[in-house]
Design an enzyme around this catalytic site. Sequence first.
Site, short mmCIF file in Angstrom:
data_model
loop_
_atom_site.label_atom_id
_atom_site.label_comp_id
_atom_site.label_asym_id
_atom_site.label_seq_id
_atom_site.Cartn_x
_atom_site.Cartn_y
_atom_site.Cartn_z
N ALA A 1 0.79 -1.23 0.00
CA ALA A 1 0.00 0.00 0.00
C ALA A 1 0.82 1.28 0.00
CB ALA A 1 -0.94 0.01 1.22
N SER A 2 2.13 1.18 0.07
CA SER A 2 2.92 2.41 0.24
C SER A 2 3.25 3.10 -1.07
CB SER A 2 4.22 2.10 1.00
OG SER A 2 4.98 1.12 0.32
N GLY B 1 2.67 2.99 -5.72
CA GLY B 1 2.03 2.43 -6.90
C GLY B 1 0.54 2.22 -6.80
N ILE B 2 0.09 1.08 -7.30
CA ILE B 2 -1.34 0.78 -7.38
C ILE B 2 -1.98 0.76 -6.00
CG2 ILE B 2 -3.03 -0.95 -8.08
CD1 ILE B 2 -1.04 -1.81 -10.28
N GLY B 3 -1.29 0.15 -5.02
CA GLY B 3 -1.84 0.08 -3.66
C GLY B 3 -2.03 1.45 -3.06
N TYR C 1 8.96 -14.76 -12.51
CA TYR C 1 7.76 -13.94 -12.30
C TYR C 1 6.52 -14.69 -12.80
CZ TYR C 1 4.37 -10.17 -12.93
OH TYR C 1 3.23 -9.40 -12.89
#
Length: 288
Positions: A34-35, A37-39, A178
């Site tokens: 969450a810190s 980008g998308i989050g 990945y």
Amino acid sequence: MRKLLTYILFPPPNISYKNLDKNLRGKTLLITGASYGIGEHTARILANAGISCRLILTARSTEKLIALQKELQSEHCEVQIFSADLYQAEGVETLITFIKSAQPIDIFISNAGKSIRRSIWQSLERPQDLQRTAQLNYLTPTRLVMALLPLLRTKKGHIIHVSAASVLLPPMPYWAFYQASKVAFEQWFEAIQPELKCWGIRTSAVYFPLVRTRMIEPNELYKNAPAMPVEQAAKHIISLIATPRKKFQPWWLGFLIFLAFFFGKILSWLNDGYARKNMAHSQSNEIT
């Protein structure tokens, strides 16, 4: 021209904030990764929607989480943070202990992930390439979902799995670790969905194409490539909260899946040629 191409490939979603209010009000959401980008952008949009809810944000970046909490906390949105290193099994377990002591989770957005593009020859002395991708993309979300299921069953909750468009396509050279780790969780998540549905737990998946985040910055190939704006990616996640849809994928992905199925041999030849070209380029660089 680039803006027009981006708009055509990645049209923005329409979010019904009336439906979002209905499905979000009074709920508690857990967002991993969450810190940045998308989050981060998902948390920002939810916090600024003016809907009474509670966000639990987790990531490794303690200082960034603290800054986000101060910025997003409001009378509508309570923001709680928990710093945990989800690359480590111990970090995952500390997060689980915290979650079980907190208010029951209604919505889990499994967003944290590790991207890596590297030749297998460059990974021979890098066991961490395997360990880190397997941990963050497969083992961590699997363990978190298993820990959360009793809470989600009680609340008739919702799991949103943030994945990649590539898991629905044939594997490509240089993406072995990945691709394998993302597909592993994808298979596991699909296998448990019928059981979760029996208990009223919703499941959704997001198959993102290239997204303009700091994760792709080290790769020179992506600097000028069309990529989905990160704010838009966050809105696609939020649209799954507001609607009963089970997944999001780019409108053109179905065509690629179709082509890959019927023209698999051609794709295999292209992959072979791409690998040979890169090998020749690498050898040329070594000589110079």
